[in-house]
Design an enzyme around this catalytic site. Structure first.
Site, PDB file in Angstrom:
ATOM      1  N   HIS A   9       1.032  -0.917   0.331  1.00 15.61           N
ATOM      2  CA  HIS A   9      -0.372  -0.263   0.493  1.00 15.61           C
ATOM      3  C   HIS A   9       0.794   1.296  -0.222  1.00 15.61           C
ATOM      4  O   HIS A   9      -0.036   2.249  -0.613  1.00 15.61           O
ATOM      5  CB  HIS A   9      -0.537  -0.137   1.319  1.00 15.61           C
ATOM      6  CG  HIS A   9      -2.079  -1.138   1.132  1.00 15.61           C
ATOM      7  ND1 HIS A   9      -1.771  -2.042   2.343  1.00 15.61           N
ATOM      8  CD2 HIS A   9      -2.781  -1.103   0.486  1.00 15.61           C
ATOM      9  CE1 HIS A   9      -3.258  -2.587   2.455  1.00 15.61           C
ATOM     10  NE2 HIS A   9      -3.801  -2.513   0.852  1.00 15.61           N
ATOM     11  N   LYS A  35     -17.428  -6.459   7.824  1.00 13.27           N
ATOM     12  CA  LYS A  35     -16.261  -7.164   7.379  1.00 13.27           C
ATOM     13  C   LYS A  35     -15.945  -7.577   8.957  1.00 13.27           C
ATOM     14  O   LYS A  35     -15.289  -6.912   9.998  1.00 13.27           O
ATOM     15  CB  LYS A  35     -14.935  -6.925   6.546  1.00 13.27           C
ATOM     16  CG  LYS A  35     -15.228  -6.853   5.072  1.00 13.27           C
ATOM     17  CD  LYS A  35     -13.629  -6.538   4.313  1.00 13.27           C
ATOM     18  CE  LYS A  35     -14.025  -6.895   2.666  1.00 13.27           C
ATOM     19  NZ  LYS A  35     -13.016  -5.804   2.298  1.00 13.27           N
ATOM     20  N   ARG A  75      -2.519  -6.413  -8.279  1.00 13.91           N
ATOM     21  CA  ARG A  75      -1.929  -7.176  -8.448  1.00 13.91           C
ATOM     22  C   ARG A  75      -1.926  -7.956  -9.353  1.00 13.91           C
ATOM     23  O   ARG A  75      -2.990  -8.741 -10.013  1.00 13.91           O
ATOM     24  CB  ARG A  75      -1.731  -7.739  -6.905  1.00 13.91           C
ATOM     25  CG  ARG A  75      -1.265  -7.036  -5.552  1.00 13.91           C
ATOM     26  CD  ARG A  75      -1.944  -7.426  -4.543  1.00 13.91           C
ATOM     27  NE  ARG A  75      -2.991  -6.823  -4.474  1.00 13.91           N
ATOM     28  CZ  ARG A  75      -3.817  -7.211  -2.821  1.00 13.91           C
ATOM     29  NH1 ARG A  75      -3.251  -7.280  -2.088  1.00 13.91           N
ATOM     30  NH2 ARG A  75      -4.575  -6.616  -3.611  1.00 13.91           N
ATOM     31  N   SER A  99      -2.770  -8.142   2.921  1.00  8.44           N
ATOM     32  CA  SER A  99      -3.170  -8.194   4.517  1.00  8.44           C
ATOM     33  C   SER A  99      -3.648  -9.479   4.816  1.00  8.44           C
ATOM     34  O   SER A  99      -2.941  -9.373   6.104  1.00  8.44           O
ATOM     35  CB  SER A  99      -4.052  -6.582   4.274  1.00  8.44           C
ATOM     36  OG  SER A  99      -3.739  -4.824   4.504  1.00  8.44           O
TER      37      SER A  99
HETATM   38  P1  ADP Z   1      -9.777  -3.437  -0.499  1.00  6.47           P
HETATM   39  O1  ADP Z   1     -10.617  -4.101   0.793  1.00  6.47           O
HETATM   40  O2  ADP Z   1      -9.990  -2.088  -0.965  1.00  6.47           O
HETATM   41  O3  ADP Z   1      -9.191  -4.250  -1.404  1.00  6.47           O
HETATM   42  P2  ADP Z   1      -7.090  -3.402   0.460  1.00  6.47           P
HETATM   43  O4  ADP Z   1      -6.720  -2.489   2.160  1.00  6.47           O
HETATM   44  O5  ADP Z   1      -6.486  -4.385   0.731  1.00  6.47           O
HETATM   45  O6  ADP Z   1      -8.705  -2.486   0.330  1.00  6.47           O
HETATM   46  O7  ADP Z   1      -6.349  -2.567  -0.619  1.00  6.47           O
HETATM   47  C1  ADP Z   1      -6.368  -1.275  -0.816  1.00  6.47           C
HETATM   48  C2  ADP Z   1      -5.847  -1.129  -2.262  1.00  6.47           C
HETATM   49  O8  ADP Z   1      -4.818  -1.668  -2.465  1.00  6.47           O
HETATM   50  C3  ADP Z   1      -6.765  -1.959  -3.740  1.00  6.47           C
HETATM   51  O9  ADP Z   1      -6.372  -1.066  -4.483  1.00  6.47           O
HETATM   52  C4  ADP Z   1      -5.735  -3.368  -3.303  1.00  6.47           C
HETATM   53  O10 ADP Z   1      -5.472  -4.082  -5.099  1.00  6.47           O
HETATM   54  C5  ADP Z   1      -4.485  -2.510  -3.175  1.00  6.47           C
HETATM   55  N1  ADP Z   1      -3.135  -2.739  -2.851  1.00  6.47           N
HETATM   56  C6  ADP Z   1      -3.316  -4.117  -1.659  1.00  6.47           C
HETATM   57  N2  ADP Z   1      -1.959  -4.332  -2.150  1.00  6.47           N
HETATM   58  C7  ADP Z   1      -1.385  -3.701  -2.599  1.00  6.47           C
HETATM   59  C8  ADP Z   1      -0.097  -4.003  -2.905  1.00  6.47           C
HETATM   60  N3  ADP Z   1       1.006  -5.653  -2.545  1.00  6.47           N
HETATM   61  N4  ADP Z   1       0.976  -3.401  -4.198  1.00  6.47           N
HETATM   62  C9  ADP Z   1       0.026  -2.678  -4.652  1.00  6.47           C
HETATM   63  N5  ADP Z   1      -1.400  -3.264  -4.496  1.00  6.47           N
HETATM   64  C10 ADP Z   1      -1.692  -3.354  -3.110  1.00  6.47           C
END
Ligand code: ADP
Length: 161
Positions: free
Chosen positions: A17, A41, A90, A128
């Site tokens: 992130h 969630k 990803r 995460s």
């Molecule tokens: P959500 O519940 O909206 O998926 P996340 O916190 O999991 O929220 O992710 C927020 C954003 O960050 C999403 O666009 C996700 O694809 C991106 N993201 C999560 N992990 C990574 C990573 N390792 N590299 C690049 N983008 C990521």
């Protein structure tokens, strides 16, 4: 001034992130990391904890701000004056879901442009949830999250390291 909204649940914020926020801050004048309250969630961290962990993680990036929100993403984008929505992609895993959301968001707020950043190679397989699974099994999460996030995971009893 171009404002970008980078929304998500950030439970907790990872180096993947942070990488996206850092790269977005090079393109846009202001990047708002919007942390969704996601009441449906089952999350590890409360909204306040997720906001505090993210704020500390991007404290060195003056253009990046962290804000919680609980309405729909496009409405929050309007609230913060964002013209751009930022997401990270990803490999193949994120594409279909992002495409679906983008189509819906475009109906709701046609002027909001979506900019997707390709995940960096180092964080391609980092999420995460997977990171928490690794941590709970005693795996090393150094290099996947900042130190204060690793400490918070230990405090929650998720990580034993
Ligand atoms: P959500 O519940 O909206 O998926 P996340 O916190 O999991 O929220 O992710 C927020 C954003 O960050 C999403 O666009 C996700 O694809 C991106 N993201 C999560 N992990 C990574 C990573 N390792 N590299 C690049 N983008 C990521």
């Amino acid at each position: 001034m171009t404002v970008a909204l980078y929304p998500g649940s950030f439970d907790p914020i990872t180096n993947g992130h942070i990488d996206i926020a850092t790269r977005a801050a090079k393109l846009f004048d202001k990047v708002v990391i919007g942390i969704f309250s996601t009441p449906e969630k089952r999350l590890t961290f409360t909204l306040e904890e997720r906001v505090a962990l993210a704020k500390q993680a991007v404290a060195h990036l003056p253009r990046v701000k962290v804000m919680p929100y609980s309405n729909i993403t496009v409405d929050f984008a309007r609230e913060v004056g964002a013209q751009v929505l930022v997401r990270g992609l990803r490999m193949s895993a994120d594409y279909e879901r992002e495409f679906e959301m983008a189509m819906l968001n475009r109906k709701l707020y046609p002027e909001l442009e979506l900019v997707c950043f390709m995940a960096s190679q180092d964080y391609q397989f980092l999420s995460s949830s997977l990171m928490k699974e690794v941590a709970s099994l005693g795996g090393d999460i150094n290099g996947l999250v900042p130190r204060h996030v690793a400490a918070a995971l230990r405090e929650k009893g998720v990580s034993k390291m």
